[in-house]
Design a protein around this motif. Structure first.
Motif, PDB file in Angstrom:
ATOM      1  N   ARG A 188       1.019  -1.249  -0.103  1.00 40.55           N
ATOM      2  CA  ARG A 188      -0.042  -0.006   0.104  1.00 40.55           C
ATOM      3  C   ARG A 188       0.899   1.364  -0.173  1.00 40.55           C
ATOM      4  NH1 ARG A 188      -0.462  -1.835   5.387  1.00 40.55           N
ATOM      5  NH2 ARG A 188       0.200  -0.174   6.858  1.00 40.55           N
ATOM      6  N   MET A 189       0.262   2.270  -0.531  1.00 43.08           N
ATOM      7  CA  MET A 189       1.094   3.469  -0.639  1.00 43.08           C
ATOM      8  C   MET A 189       0.171   4.523  -0.946  1.00 43.08           C
ATOM      9  SD  MET A 189       2.975   2.797  -4.187  1.00 43.08           S
ATOM     10  CE  MET A 189       1.976   2.210  -5.756  1.00 43.08           C
ATOM     11  N   LEU A 190       0.877   5.869  -0.899  1.00 44.58           N
ATOM     12  CA  LEU A 190       0.137   7.188  -1.285  1.00 44.58           C
ATOM     13  C   LEU A 190       0.880   7.662  -2.766  1.00 44.58           C
ATOM     14  CD1 LEU A 190      -0.997   8.555   2.100  1.00 44.58           C
ATOM     15  CD2 LEU A 190      -2.762   7.744   0.285  1.00 44.58           C
ATOM     16  N   VAL A 191       0.343   8.089  -3.618  1.00 44.64           N
ATOM     17  CA  VAL A 191       0.737   8.872  -4.687  1.00 44.64           C
ATOM     18  C   VAL A 191       0.239  10.150  -4.526  1.00 44.64           C
ATOM     19  CG1 VAL A 191       1.288   8.875  -7.155  1.00 44.64           C
ATOM     20  CG2 VAL A 191       0.985   6.668  -6.111  1.00 44.64           C
ATOM     21  N   ALA A 192       1.099  11.340  -4.344  1.00 42.72           N
ATOM     22  CA  ALA A 192       0.383  12.500  -4.318  1.00 42.72           C
ATOM     23  C   ALA A 192       1.056  13.619  -5.339  1.00 42.72           C
ATOM     24  CB  ALA A 192       0.580  13.018  -2.791  1.00 42.72           C
ATOM     25  N   ARG A 193       0.516  14.670  -5.530  1.00 39.22           N
ATOM     26  CA  ARG A 193       1.009  15.640  -6.280  1.00 39.22           C
ATOM     27  C   ARG A 193       1.528  16.768  -5.317  1.00 39.22           C
ATOM     28  NH1 ARG A 193      -2.901  19.127 -10.196  1.00 39.22           N
ATOM     29  NH2 ARG A 193      -2.176  17.621 -11.861  1.00 39.22           N
ATOM     30  N   VAL A 194       2.597  17.403  -5.579  1.00 38.95           N
ATOM     31  CA  VAL A 194       3.248  18.303  -4.569  1.00 38.95           C
ATOM     32  C   VAL A 194       3.600  19.500  -5.516  1.00 38.95           C
ATOM     33  CG1 VAL A 194       4.280  16.755  -2.895  1.00 38.95           C
ATOM     34  CG2 VAL A 194       5.380  17.430  -4.814  1.00 38.95           C
ATOM     35  N   GLY A 195       3.236  20.626  -4.676  1.00 39.51           N
ATOM     36  CA  GLY A 195       3.506  21.993  -5.546  1.00 39.51           C
ATOM     37  C   GLY A 195       2.394  22.383  -6.507  1.00 39.51           C
ATOM     38  N   GLY A 196       2.345  23.454  -7.013  1.00 37.03           N
ATOM     39  CA  GLY A 196       1.396  23.699  -8.016  1.00 37.03           C
ATOM     40  C   GLY A 196      -0.235  23.914  -7.502  1.00 37.03           C
ATOM     41  N   LYS A 197      -1.161  24.276  -8.261  1.00 36.99           N
ATOM     42  CA  LYS A 197      -2.535  24.534  -7.883  1.00 36.99           C
ATOM     43  C   LYS A 197      -3.188  23.329  -8.103  1.00 36.99           C
ATOM     44  CE  LYS A 197      -2.541  29.447  -9.039  1.00 36.99           C
ATOM     45  NZ  LYS A 197      -3.108  30.548  -9.775  1.00 36.99           N
ATOM     46  N   GLY A 198      -2.949  22.273  -8.756  1.00 37.28           N
ATOM     47  CA  GLY A 198      -3.829  21.055  -8.846  1.00 37.28           C
ATOM     48  C   GLY A 198      -5.166  21.308  -9.309  1.00 37.28           C
ATOM     49  N   GLU A 199      -5.193  22.044 -10.622  1.00 37.25           N
ATOM     50  CA  GLU A 199      -6.680  22.389 -11.270  1.00 37.25           C
ATOM     51  C   GLU A 199      -7.080  21.195 -12.166  1.00 37.25           C
ATOM     52  OE1 GLU A 199      -6.263  25.963 -12.856  1.00 37.25           O
ATOM     53  OE2 GLU A 199      -6.162  27.285 -11.109  1.00 37.25           O
ATOM     54  N   ARG A 240      -3.189   1.795 -13.586  1.00 41.85           N
ATOM     55  CA  ARG A 240      -3.450   3.060 -14.093  1.00 41.85           C
ATOM     56  C   ARG A 240      -3.928   3.913 -12.800  1.00 41.85           C
ATOM     57  NH1 ARG A 240      -5.693  -0.191 -17.877  1.00 41.85           N
ATOM     58  NH2 ARG A 240      -7.895   0.169 -16.910  1.00 41.85           N
ATOM     59  N   LEU A 241      -3.815   4.861 -12.830  1.00 36.54           N
ATOM     60  CA  LEU A 241      -3.991   6.043 -11.832  1.00 36.54           C
ATOM     61  C   LEU A 241      -4.673   7.140 -12.282  1.00 36.54           C
ATOM     62  CD1 LEU A 241      -0.989   5.670  -8.983  1.00 36.54           C
ATOM     63  CD2 LEU A 241      -3.320   4.499  -9.106  1.00 36.54           C
ATOM     64  N   THR A 242      -5.501   7.833 -11.569  1.00 34.94           N
ATOM     65  CA  THR A 242      -6.276   9.140 -12.254  1.00 34.94           C
ATOM     66  C   THR A 242      -6.637   9.839 -10.685  1.00 34.94           C
ATOM     67  OG1 THR A 242      -7.063   8.489 -14.220  1.00 34.94           O
ATOM     68  CG2 THR A 242      -7.852  10.174 -13.501  1.00 34.94           C
ATOM     69  N   PHE A 243      -6.042  11.127 -10.759  1.00 31.23           N
ATOM     70  CA  PHE A 243      -6.003  11.864  -9.175  1.00 31.23           C
ATOM     71  C   PHE A 243      -5.880  13.241  -9.682  1.00 31.23           C
ATOM     72  CE2 PHE A 243      -1.710  10.272  -9.308  1.00 31.23           C
ATOM     73  CZ  PHE A 243      -1.105  11.226  -8.689  1.00 31.23           C
ATOM     74  N   ARG A 244      -6.438  13.996  -8.634  1.00 33.28           N
ATOM     75  CA  ARG A 244      -6.045  15.646  -8.623  1.00 33.28           C
ATOM     76  C   ARG A 244      -4.961  15.863  -7.642  1.00 33.28           C
ATOM     77  NH1 ARG A 244     -10.723  19.631  -9.444  1.00 33.28           N
ATOM     78  NH2 ARG A 244     -10.465  18.562 -11.679  1.00 33.28           N
ATOM     79  N   HIS A 245      -5.197  15.332  -6.362  1.00 33.08           N
ATOM     80  CA  HIS A 245      -4.332  15.741  -5.358  1.00 33.08           C
ATOM     81  C   HIS A 245      -3.424  14.369  -4.752  1.00 33.08           C
ATOM     82  CE1 HIS A 245      -5.715  19.592  -5.015  1.00 33.08           C
ATOM     83  NE2 HIS A 245      -7.215  19.274  -5.090  1.00 33.08           N
ATOM     84  N   PHE A 246      -3.964  13.527  -4.667  1.00 31.06           N
ATOM     85  CA  PHE A 246      -3.307  12.342  -4.410  1.00 31.06           C
ATOM     86  C   PHE A 246      -4.380  11.027  -4.359  1.00 31.06           C
ATOM     87  CE2 PHE A 246      -5.577  13.229  -0.400  1.00 31.06           C
ATOM     88  CZ  PHE A 246      -6.058  12.203   0.391  1.00 31.06           C
ATOM     89  N   GLN A 247      -3.659   9.791  -4.333  1.00 37.26           N
ATOM     90  CA  GLN A 247      -4.552   8.652  -4.359  1.00 37.26           C
ATOM     91  C   GLN A 247      -3.871   7.736  -3.724  1.00 37.26           C
ATOM     92  OE1 GLN A 247      -5.684   7.389  -8.661  1.00 37.26           O
ATOM     93  NE2 GLN A 247      -6.554   5.216  -7.909  1.00 37.26           N
ATOM     94  N   ARG A 248      -4.743   6.890  -2.903  1.00 37.74           N
ATOM     95  CA  ARG A 248      -4.110   5.598  -2.181  1.00 37.74           C
ATOM     96  C   ARG A 248      -4.141   4.557  -3.126  1.00 37.74           C
ATOM     97  NH1 ARG A 248      -7.760   5.550   1.152  1.00 37.74           N
ATOM     98  NH2 ARG A 248      -6.848   6.620   2.884  1.00 37.74           N
TER      99      ARG A 248
END
Length: 256
Positions: A169-180, A214-222
């Motif tokens: 298990r893990m968390l894939v996250a976006r860092v920085g930016g506005k994440g629109e 495959r992953l699709t997310f805006r800020h993060f996804q478990r």
């Protein structure tokens, strides 16, 4: 003539002695009794004999120490005690059955409670991870870091389903930016193994039943899943990768 007279007297004398003398026949004189009287006398004598025999029997029991009356009384007391014990046994069995049913209900309730506690603990751990991730994302956004991605909380655990099976298990996250806009990409699980004394690195595919890698997310996804090692292989470490357009954008390493 005189001679004849003497002969007649002598004959009469002999007849008298024969009938009434010492040589005379004995005569039994019996009185006549009715049949019912004889029957009553016989019954009376039989009753007397029975009473005498019963007296000798009771006396013999007394002499031999055998008390039938006392024995019968003892048997009656034992039967009463047996009836009481049987009643107590039935009651004890009913109580045991009731206690067993209660114990089974309590055991089932305890198992359900333990399962619920494990679920709550797992949910609590995930919420903590989410909170930490949100705090990390908030801090990254406020410090103006360069936009990018990060893999947090990578964990590898053996699965109880069999040898060579592992959960991750893990968390894939976006860092920085506005994440629109949504982010699309894939992740990879690369394992370092030892097989027959030789090291190797293999890419593992997620097992069937999920959405693939495959992953699709805006800020993060478990992300969580399961993989199986080749037979005879020993897991050394695991590297998780997040890729976009074939390029590795983030990676993290963990050991079992």
């Amino acid at each position: 003539m005189w001679t004849r007279a003497r002969s007649g007297l002598a004959l009469k004398a002999r007849r008298w002695r024969f009938r009434h003398g010492i040589t005379a026949r004995r005569v039994a004189i019996r009185s006549h009794a009715p049949w019912w009287m004889r029957l009553a006398v016989g019954a009376l004598l039989a009753a007397v004999f029975v009473l005498i025999a019963r007296g000798f029997y009771d006396a013999g029991r007394g002499w031999s120490g055998l008390d039938v009356g006392g024995m019968q009384s003892e048997v009656g007391a034992l039967r009463e005690r047996l009836a009481v014990l049987e009643t107590e046994l039935i009651s004890a069995r009913q109580q045991a059955d009731s206690a067993h049913s209660t114990l089974q209900i309590e055991r089932a309730a305890q198992e359900q409670l333990a399962a619920r506690i494990r679920t709550l603990e797992s949910d609590n751990a995930r919420l903590r991870e989410d909170m930490l991730m949100f705090e990390s994302l908030a801090g990254s956004g406020s410090t103006g870091l360069e936009p990018g991605f990060r893999i947090n909380r990578l964990a590898i655990e053996p699965d109880a389903g069999g040898a060579g099976r592992y959960r991750y298990r893990m968390l894939v996250a976006r860092v920085g930016g506005k994440g629109e806009a949504d982010v699309r990409g894939v992740y990879q699980i690369v394992a370092s193994i030892d097989r027959a004394g030789q090291g190797a690195t293999i890419a593992l595919s997620p097992e069937a039943g999920g959405q693939g890698n495959r992953l699709t997310f805006r800020h993060f996804q478990r992300v969580d899943g399961m993989f199986t090692l080749p037979q005879g292989a020993r897991l050394l470490s695991v590297e998780a990768r997040f890729l976009q357009d074939g390029q590795i954008r983030a990676r993290a390493t963990a050991s079992p």
